[in-house]
Design an enzyme around this catalytic site. Structure first.
Site, PDB file in Angstrom:
ATOM      1  CG  HIS A 110      -8.607   1.874   1.598  1.00  0.00           C
ATOM      2  ND1 HIS A 110      -7.316   1.505   1.343  1.00  0.00           N
ATOM      3  CD2 HIS A 110      -8.607   2.371   2.862  1.00  0.00           C
ATOM      4  CE1 HIS A 110      -6.575   1.743   2.408  1.00  0.00           C
ATOM      5  NE2 HIS A 110      -7.337   2.257   3.342  1.00  0.00           N
ATOM      6  CG  ASP A 153      -5.397  -1.450   8.186  1.00  0.00           C
ATOM      7  OD1 ASP A 153      -4.800  -0.970   9.158  1.00  0.00           O
ATOM      8  OD2 ASP A 153      -5.375  -0.936   7.049  1.00  0.00           O
ATOM      9  CG  ASP A 195      -7.948   2.946   9.506  1.00  0.00           C
ATOM     10  OD1 ASP A 195      -8.139   1.879   8.928  1.00  0.00           O
ATOM     11  OD2 ASP A 195      -7.374   3.913   8.949  1.00  0.00           O
ATOM     12  CE  LYS A 252      -6.569   5.972   2.530  1.00  0.00           C
ATOM     13  NZ  LYS A 252      -5.705   6.061   3.675  1.00  0.00           N
ATOM     14  CG  ASP A 260      -9.152   4.520   5.590  1.00  0.00           C
ATOM     15  OD1 ASP A 260      -9.632   3.505   6.100  1.00  0.00           O
ATOM     16  OD2 ASP A 260      -7.951   4.624   5.285  1.00  0.00           O
ATOM     17  CD1 TRP A 297      -2.671   1.769   0.478  1.00  0.00           C
ATOM     18  CD2 TRP A 297      -1.299   2.499   2.106  1.00  0.00           C
ATOM     19  NE1 TRP A 297      -3.011   3.078   0.763  1.00  0.00           N
ATOM     20  CE2 TRP A 297      -2.193   3.541   1.749  1.00  0.00           C
ATOM     21  CE3 TRP A 297      -0.341   2.729   3.089  1.00  0.00           C
ATOM     22  CZ2 TRP A 297      -2.154   4.801   2.369  1.00  0.00           C
ATOM     23  CZ3 TRP A 297      -0.296   3.978   3.700  1.00  0.00           C
ATOM     24  CH2 TRP A 297      -1.202   4.996   3.345  1.00  0.00           C
ATOM     25  CG  ASP A 352      -8.573  -0.819   4.275  1.00  0.00           C
ATOM     26  OD1 ASP A 352      -9.639  -0.357   4.724  1.00  0.00           O
ATOM     27  OD2 ASP A 352      -7.512  -0.806   4.925  1.00  0.00           O
ATOM     28  CD  GLU A 394      -4.571  -1.467   2.021  1.00  0.00           C
ATOM     29  OE1 GLU A 394      -3.397  -1.757   2.367  1.00  0.00           O
ATOM     30  OE2 GLU A 394      -5.438  -1.057   2.804  1.00  0.00           O
ATOM     31  CG  HIS A 444      -5.924  -4.257   5.209  1.00  0.00           C
ATOM     32  ND1 HIS A 444      -5.057  -3.213   4.989  1.00  0.00           N
ATOM     33  CD2 HIS A 444      -5.154  -5.333   5.531  1.00  0.00           C
ATOM     34  CE1 HIS A 444      -3.811  -3.666   5.153  1.00  0.00           C
ATOM     35  NE2 HIS A 444      -3.845  -4.937   5.471  1.00  0.00           N
TER      36      HIS A 444
HETATM   37  C1  RNT Z   1      -3.885   2.881   4.789  1.00  0.00           C
HETATM   38  C2  RNT Z   1      -3.971   1.426   4.507  1.00  0.00           C
HETATM   39  C3  RNT Z   1      -2.845   0.594   5.005  1.00  0.00           C
HETATM   40  C4  RNT Z   1      -2.414   0.947   6.416  1.00  0.00           C
HETATM   41  C5  RNT Z   1      -1.424  -0.010   7.027  1.00  0.00           C
HETATM   42  C6  RNT Z   1      -0.810   0.516   8.258  1.00  0.00           C
HETATM   43  O1  RNT Z   1      -4.994   3.570   4.441  1.00  0.00           O
HETATM   44  O2  RNT Z   1      -5.181   0.925   4.969  1.00  0.00           O
HETATM   45  O3  RNT Z   1      -3.181  -0.732   4.902  1.00  0.00           O
HETATM   46  O4  RNT Z   1      -3.502   1.063   7.261  1.00  0.00           O
HETATM   47  O5  RNT Z   1      -0.504  -0.373   6.069  1.00  0.00           O
HETATM   48 ZN    ZN Z   2      -5.436  -1.178   4.883  1.00  0.00          ZN
END
Ligand code: RNT
Ligand code: ZN
Length: 413
Positions: free
Chosen positions: A258, A322, A292, A224, A290, A182, A255, A222, A282
Site C-alpha cells: 500500500h 494478505d 497481492d 492505501k 498492490d 480498511w 500493508d 489500514e 498485512h
Molecule cells: C486492500 C487491503 C485489504 C484487503 C482485505 C481483503 O487493498 O489490503 O486489507 O486486502 O481486507
Molecule cells: Zn491489506
C-alpha cells in the site's frame, strides 16, 4: 545430523538454535481466510470490487462455507507454528438470516462457526475485519466517507456491529481480536474536494470507536495509496491514518502493498515502534502495484522479519497475511505464504544482531557487510528442517497438494 552441525556453527556466534526453534514456534501469524475463495465470502456477492482484484482462473476455489472450511482444515495442517485465523465480515455464516439480516446487523452468532473451527484446529486466536466493499450500500464507491448520510451511517453501524463481534470473538478465544478497518473510498480522477471526504471519514471513525471493549478488541486502521479504478485519490491515505491512530490511541496496520513502489514497510516498522506499543502488518507481495502476489522468501520479507526480531518486537508487531492469487492452486498459495513468513523470521533469528549493531555504532560498515553476506549462506535450511520435523512436518509437502487436486479440485466443476 546436519542440524547438530548447524547448531554448533551458530553457537560460535552466540546463537542458540534450541531457543530459536522454541521462540519461532510461538510467534503468531494471522492467516487470512480469503485466499481460499478469491475474497468472495458467503454473504451474497459473486464479484469483487473496491479497487482490489484477484487475477487468474485456477479451478477449484471454495464455493461455500463447507468447502472453505475443508480447505482451511487441510491447508492449516501443513502450516507450522502458531496460527490465528483472520476472518472478514463478508464470511458471515448467515443461515436463515441470508437476505434478511444485512451487514449493519451482523452479530456474533454469524461468526461462531469460525470460532469453533479455530478452536477445533487449536489456533491461538481469531482476528476480524469489517467488509466495506462488494455490497450494494457502497454508493459511488464510498462507504465511511460518503456524503450520503444514510450510506455513511449504514457503514458506521457495520463497523460498530463488527466491534461487538470482535469483542465476542476475543472473549471466546481468550485472546484479543485485532479488528482491522480498511475502506476503498476514493476517486478515479482528480477530486474537487480532498478535505471533506477525510473529515467525514474522521467523523465516522470517531462515531464507530466511541465505545468498544478495550480488553478484547485491538482496532487498527489500514491506509492505501491507490486502488484500481481509484487512482487519483484515496481518502484513507497514510498521513490520514497515521494521525488518526496516534490521536485515537489505536493501532496502525501497514500493508506491504500500500505504498509507492520504492517505499518499503521494513523501513517503517521502527518508526512506528518509536511511538506505538503495537503495529500491525498485512504481509503481501506487491509486484508493480498492490497485486497481492503470494508471499515468498524475498529480500523485503527477510528485512521485515529482521525488524521484528532485532527490535525484540515479536509481541508488538502483529503479523497478518494478505494476498490472494487465483492463478495457482489456492492451498499451495496459502501454505507457501505462511511458511515463507516463518522462514523469514527464522533467517532473522539466525543473525548475530548484537554484534552487527555494535559494528554499526563503531562505523565498521565493512564488517557489517561482510557478516551479512556470510550469514546469507549459513545452514538456515538445516534449522528449518529441524523446525518442521519437531512439528511432525516436512518440506516435502507438494504431494499433499497434488492429492488435494485429485480428491477435491477435480470434483469442483
Ligand atoms: C486492500 C487491503 C485489504 C484487503 C482485505 C481483503 O487493498 O489490503 O486489507 O486486502 O481486507
Ligand atoms: Zn491489506
Amino acid at each position: 545430523m546436519s542440524y547438530q552441525s548447524a547448531k554448533q556453527e551458530y553457537a560460535k556466534y552466540g546463537i542458540n538454535t534450541e531457543e530459536v526453534l522454541e521462540t519461532l514456534s510461538k510467534i503468531p501469524v494471522s492467516v487470512h481466510c480469503w485466499q481460499g475463495d478469491d475474497v468472495i465470502g458467503f454473504d451474497g456477492t459473486d464479484s469483487l470490487d473496491g479497487g482490489i482484484q484477484t487475477t487468474g482462473n485456477y479451478p477449484g476455489k471454495a464455493r461455500n462455507q463447507q468447502e472453505l472450511f475443508d480447505d482451511i482444515r487441510r491447508a492449516f495442517k501443513i502450516m507450522p507454528g502458531t496460527k490465528r485465523l483472520n476472518v472478514h465480515a463478508c464470511y458471515a455464516v448467515l443461515g436463515a438470516d441470508k437476505g434478511v439480516v444485512d451487514r449493519d446487523k451482523y452479530t456474533y452468532k454469524h461468526f461462531e462457526p469460525w470460532v469453533n473451527l479455530a478452536k477445533e484446529m487449536g489456533l491461538e486466536g481469531v482476528d476480524f475485519n469489517p467488509t466495506f466493499f462488494a455490497h450494494p450500500m457502497m454508493k459511488d464507491g464510498l462507504s465511511l466517507s460518503s456524503p450520503d448520510e444514510e450510506v455513511r451511517k449504514f457503514w458506521v453501524n457495520h463497523g460498530k456491529a463488527c466491534l461487538e463481534i470482535s469483542a465476542e470473538i476475543g472473549k471466546a478465544m481468550g485472546s484479543p481480536c485485532m479488528m482491522n478497518i480498511w475502506i476503498p473510498d476514493g476517486y478515479k480522477d482528480i477530486p474537487a474536494d480532498r478535505l471533506s471526504p477525510r473529515l467525514r471519514l474522521k467523523k465516522s471513525l470517531d462515531e464507530m470507536l466511541e465505545n468498544y471493549d478495550k480488553k478484547w478488541v485491538i482496532p487498527a486502521v489500514e491506509s492505501k495509496v491507490f486502488g484500481i479504478g481509484i487512482e487519483s485519490y484515496t481518502v484513507g491515505n497514510n498521513e490520514f491514518y497515521q494521525n488518526y491512530a496516534a490521536k485515537a490511541g489505536i493501532c496502525c496496520l501497514l500493508d506491504t502493498g500500500h505504498y509507492h513502489p520504492t517505499e518499503v514497510v521494513s523501513d517503517k516498522i521502527s518508526s512506528m515502534l518509536a511511538f506505538h506499543d503495537k503495529v500491525a502488518l498485512h504481509v503481501s507481495r506487491p509486484v508493480r502495484w498492490d497485486s497481492d502476489h503470494v508471499v515468498i522468501l524475498d529480500d523485503e520479507l527477510k528485512e521485515i522479519a529482521k525488524e521484528i526480531v532485532r527490535n525484540n518486537a515479536t509481541d508488538k508487531v502483529l503479523i497478518g497475511l494478505d494476498y490472494f492469487d487465483a492463478s495457482i492452486n489456492r492451498l499451495c498459495a496459502w501454505v507457501t505464504g505462511v511458511r515463507a513468513m516463518q522462514k523469514a523470521l527464522l533467517c532473522a533469528m539466525l543473525i548475530p544482531h548484537e554484534e552487527l549493531k555494535q559494528l554499526q555504532n563503531q562505523a565498521n560498515f565493512t564488517k557489517v557487510m561482510y557478516l551479512n553476506e556470510k550469514f546469507k549462506l549459513m545452514p538456515v535450511g538445516d534449522v528449518w528442517n529441524e523446525y518442521l520435523t519437531r512439528q511432525g512436518l516436512s518440506d516435502d509437502w507438494y504431494d499433499e497438494i497434488e492429492l488435494f487436486e485429485k480428491e477435491v479440485i477435480a470434483n469442483r466443476k
